[in-house]
Design a protein around this motif. Structure first.
Motif, PDB file in Angstrom:
ATOM      1  N   LEU A   1       0.854  -1.182   0.000  1.00 23.60           N
ATOM      2  CA  LEU A   1       0.000   0.000   0.000  1.00 23.60           C
ATOM      3  C   LEU A   1       0.895   1.239   0.000  1.00 23.60           C
ATOM      4  N   ALA A   2       0.604   2.176  -0.886  1.00 22.47           N
ATOM      5  CA  ALA A   2       1.406   3.402  -0.990  1.00 22.47           C
ATOM      6  C   ALA A   2       0.472   4.608  -1.049  1.00 22.47           C
ATOM      7  N   THR A   3       0.896   5.696  -0.412  1.00 26.05           N
ATOM      8  CA  THR A   3       0.130   6.953  -0.480  1.00 26.05           C
ATOM      9  C   THR A   3       0.764   7.834  -1.546  1.00 26.05           C
ATOM     10  N   VAL A   4      -0.048   8.253  -2.465  1.00 21.63           N
ATOM     11  CA  VAL A   4       0.447   9.101  -3.564  1.00 21.63           C
ATOM     12  C   VAL A   4      -0.248  10.460  -3.467  1.00 21.63           C
ATOM     13  N   ILE A   5       0.542  11.504  -3.449  1.00 22.19           N
ATOM     14  CA  ILE A   5      -0.011  12.866  -3.430  1.00 22.19           C
ATOM     15  C   ILE A   5       0.142  13.445  -4.831  1.00 22.19           C
ATOM     16  N   ILE A   6      -0.968  13.821  -5.379  1.00 22.64           N
ATOM     17  CA  ILE A   6      -0.952  14.383  -6.733  1.00 22.64           C
ATOM     18  C   ILE A   6      -1.186  15.896  -6.633  1.00 22.64           C
ATOM     19  N   GLY A   7      -0.246  16.675  -7.111  1.00 19.21           N
ATOM     20  CA  GLY A   7      -0.381  18.139  -7.125  1.00 19.21           C
ATOM     21  C   GLY A   7      -1.160  18.570  -8.364  1.00 19.21           C
ATOM     22  N   ILE A   8      -2.098  19.473  -8.163  1.00 24.37           N
ATOM     23  CA  ILE A   8      -2.874  19.987  -9.297  1.00 24.37           C
ATOM     24  C   ILE A   8      -2.270  21.326  -9.709  1.00 24.37           C
ATOM     25  N   GLU A   9      -1.780  21.367 -10.922  1.00 24.91           N
ATOM     26  CA  GLU A   9      -1.129  22.573 -11.415  1.00 24.91           C
ATOM     27  C   GLU A   9      -2.189  23.583 -11.854  1.00 24.91           C
ATOM     28  N   ASP A  10      -1.956  24.829 -11.452  1.00 24.92           N
ATOM     29  CA  ASP A  10      -2.928  25.881 -11.771  1.00 24.92           C
ATOM     30  C   ASP A  10      -2.907  26.215 -13.258  1.00 24.92           C
ATOM     31  N   VAL A  11      -4.084  26.397 -13.798  1.00 21.93           N
ATOM     32  CA  VAL A  11      -4.245  26.894 -15.167  1.00 21.93           C
ATOM     33  C   VAL A  11      -4.840  28.294 -15.059  1.00 21.93           C
ATOM     34  N   ASN A  12      -4.379  29.183 -15.890  1.00 21.48           N
ATOM     35  CA  ASN A  12      -4.864  30.566 -15.822  1.00 21.48           C
ATOM     36  C   ASN A  12      -6.239  30.658 -16.482  1.00 21.48           C
ATOM     37  N   ASN A  13      -7.262  30.322 -15.697  1.00 20.88           N
ATOM     38  CA  ASN A  13      -8.631  30.288 -16.238  1.00 20.88           C
ATOM     39  C   ASN A  13      -9.588  31.244 -15.501  1.00 20.88           C
ATOM     40  N   ASN A  14      -9.018  32.123 -14.675  1.00 20.03           N
ATOM     41  CA  ASN A  14      -9.840  33.136 -13.994  1.00 20.03           C
ATOM     42  C   ASN A  14      -9.276  34.519 -14.304  1.00 20.03           C
ATOM     43  N   LYS A  15     -10.112  35.391 -14.795  1.00 19.42           N
ATOM     44  CA  LYS A  15      -9.622  36.742 -15.078  1.00 19.42           C
ATOM     45  C   LYS A  15      -9.780  37.619 -13.844  1.00 19.42           C
ATOM     46  N   PRO A  16      -8.981  38.666 -13.720  1.00 19.52           N
ATOM     47  CA  PRO A  16      -9.115  39.576 -12.574  1.00 19.52           C
ATOM     48  C   PRO A  16     -10.490  40.249 -12.561  1.00 19.52           C
ATOM     49  N   GLU A  17     -11.021  40.450 -11.362  1.00 23.24           N
ATOM     50  CA  GLU A  17     -12.320  41.116 -11.197  1.00 23.24           C
ATOM     51  C   GLU A  17     -12.209  42.186 -10.120  1.00 23.24           C
ATOM     52  N   PHE A  18     -13.015  43.234 -10.260  1.00 25.66           N
ATOM     53  CA  PHE A  18     -13.061  44.324  -9.282  1.00 25.66           C
ATOM     54  C   PHE A  18     -14.355  44.187  -8.483  1.00 25.66           C
ATOM     55  N   PRO A  19     -14.313  43.570  -7.302  1.00 24.59           N
ATOM     56  CA  PRO A  19     -15.560  43.337  -6.549  1.00 24.59           C
ATOM     57  C   PRO A  19     -16.274  44.615  -6.110  1.00 24.59           C
ATOM     58  N   ASP A  20     -15.524  45.727  -5.926  1.00 26.07           N
ATOM     59  CA  ASP A  20     -16.143  46.970  -5.453  1.00 26.07           C
ATOM     60  C   ASP A  20     -16.258  48.024  -6.548  1.00 26.07           C
ATOM     61  N   CYS A  21     -16.199  47.606  -7.793  1.00 27.61           N
ATOM     62  CA  CYS A  21     -16.191  48.551  -8.905  1.00 27.61           C
ATOM     63  C   CYS A  21     -17.401  49.501  -8.869  1.00 27.61           C
ATOM     64  N   ALA A  22     -18.576  48.984  -8.529  1.00 26.31           N
ATOM     65  CA  ALA A  22     -19.800  49.804  -8.539  1.00 26.31           C
ATOM     66  C   ALA A  22     -19.748  50.929  -7.503  1.00 26.31           C
ATOM     67  N   LYS A  23     -18.903  50.785  -6.467  1.00 21.80           N
ATOM     68  CA  LYS A  23     -18.834  51.800  -5.407  1.00 21.80           C
ATOM     69  C   LYS A  23     -17.850  52.925  -5.729  1.00 21.80           C
ATOM     70  N   TYR A  24     -16.924  52.678  -6.649  1.00 23.04           N
ATOM     71  CA  TYR A  24     -15.858  53.653  -6.878  1.00 23.04           C
ATOM     72  C   TYR A  24     -16.399  54.995  -7.366  1.00 23.04           C
ATOM     73  N   GLY A  25     -17.442  54.974  -8.180  1.00 25.51           N
ATOM     74  CA  GLY A  25     -18.010  56.214  -8.705  1.00 25.51           C
ATOM     75  C   GLY A  25     -18.583  57.115  -7.620  1.00 25.51           C
ATOM     76  N   GLU A  26     -19.045  56.533  -6.508  1.00 23.44           N
ATOM     77  CA  GLU A  26     -19.585  57.322  -5.400  1.00 23.44           C
ATOM     78  C   GLU A  26     -18.469  57.881  -4.524  1.00 23.44           C
ATOM     79  N   MET A  27     -17.331  57.188  -4.501  1.00 16.89           N
ATOM     80  CA  MET A  27     -16.250  57.547  -3.583  1.00 16.89           C
ATOM     81  C   MET A  27     -15.188  58.455  -4.206  1.00 16.89           C
ATOM     82  N   ALA A  28     -14.996  58.357  -5.514  1.00 18.98           N
ATOM     83  CA  ALA A  28     -13.868  59.036  -6.159  1.00 18.98           C
ATOM     84  C   ALA A  28     -14.176  60.510  -6.407  1.00 18.98           C
ATOM     85  N   LYS A  29     -13.364  61.399  -5.758  1.00 19.21           N
ATOM     86  CA  LYS A  29     -13.555  62.846  -5.907  1.00 19.21           C
ATOM     87  C   LYS A  29     -12.186  63.521  -5.979  1.00 19.21           C
TER      88      LYS A  29
END
Length: 199
Positions: A1-29
């Motif tokens: 019996l052997a324990t094998v750890i398999i690493g999952i390599e990241d793929v660039n499948n998520n684009k950057p997002e601005f979670p507070d984008c809708a608030k910036y227009g109220e705050m920016a002066k």
């Protein structure tokens, strides 16, 4: 019996997002004027990316259309701090709002991009003097006119925002006309300092 750890390599499948984008227009002066020295931070934008390592590291920049020669803002590529450009004069009377599009790019081999668009409010500074609608006014008064009779109404306007454009009128002697005319203003009064009506 052997324990094998398999690493999952990241793929660039998520684009950057601005979670507070809708608030910036109220705050920016930004106060109108120019900022050649010590430009203030208008707002600090933040994007998130669910990828790991370089695929989740974000670099900020500003997007301008090729036809746009005026570039009113600069941004720190690592912190997302938005500042006024030292080469631009902000004038509320000409542009009460300035549009900005922030771009977040990850560091993946095939980079993904996220955008956030908002407006920065240009806050009024009392930088416009009141202007009369005429260079001079002329009228005539009968020598036996009753006290309190309306003689003339003057009108001035101010291009600043309402809180900086409230006008009050007063009568002053014309010191350039000679000593014999110095008391002429005493013969008249303003019915209401806010109306410009002279009696």
């Amino acid at each position: 019996l052997a324990t094998v750890i398999i690493g999952i390599e990241d793929v660039n499948n998520n684009k950057p997002e601005f979670p507070d984008c809708a608030k910036y227009g109220e705050m920016a002066k930004i106060l109108e004027g120019s900022y050649k020295k010590d430009p203030p931070t208008i707002i600090k934008v933040e994007a998130t990316d669910e990828d790991s390592s370089a695929n989740g590291e974000i670099v900020y920049s500003l997007y301008y259309a090729q036809s746009e020669s005026r570039k009113p803002f600069i941004i720190d590529r690592l912190t997302g701090a938005l500042q006024p450009s030292p080469h631009v004069v902000f004038d509320r009377e000409t542009r009460p709002r300035e549009d900005v599009t922030v771009k977040a790019t990850d560091r993946g081999d095939r980079p993904l991009i996220g955008f956030c668009q908002f407006s920065v409010e240009v806050v009024d500074v009392n930088d416009n003097a009141p202007q009369f609608d005429r260079a001079s006014y002329e009228t005539s008064v009968s020598r036996n006119e009753a006290i309190g009779t309306s003689v003339l109404t003057v009108f001035a306007y101010d291009n600043d925002a309402p809180h900086n454009a409230k006008i009050s009128y007063s009568l002053e002697p014309d010191l350039t006309a000679g000593e014999e005319y110095e008391t002429d203003a005493d013969w008249f009064e303003l019915m209401n300092p806010k109306s410009g009506e002279i009696t």
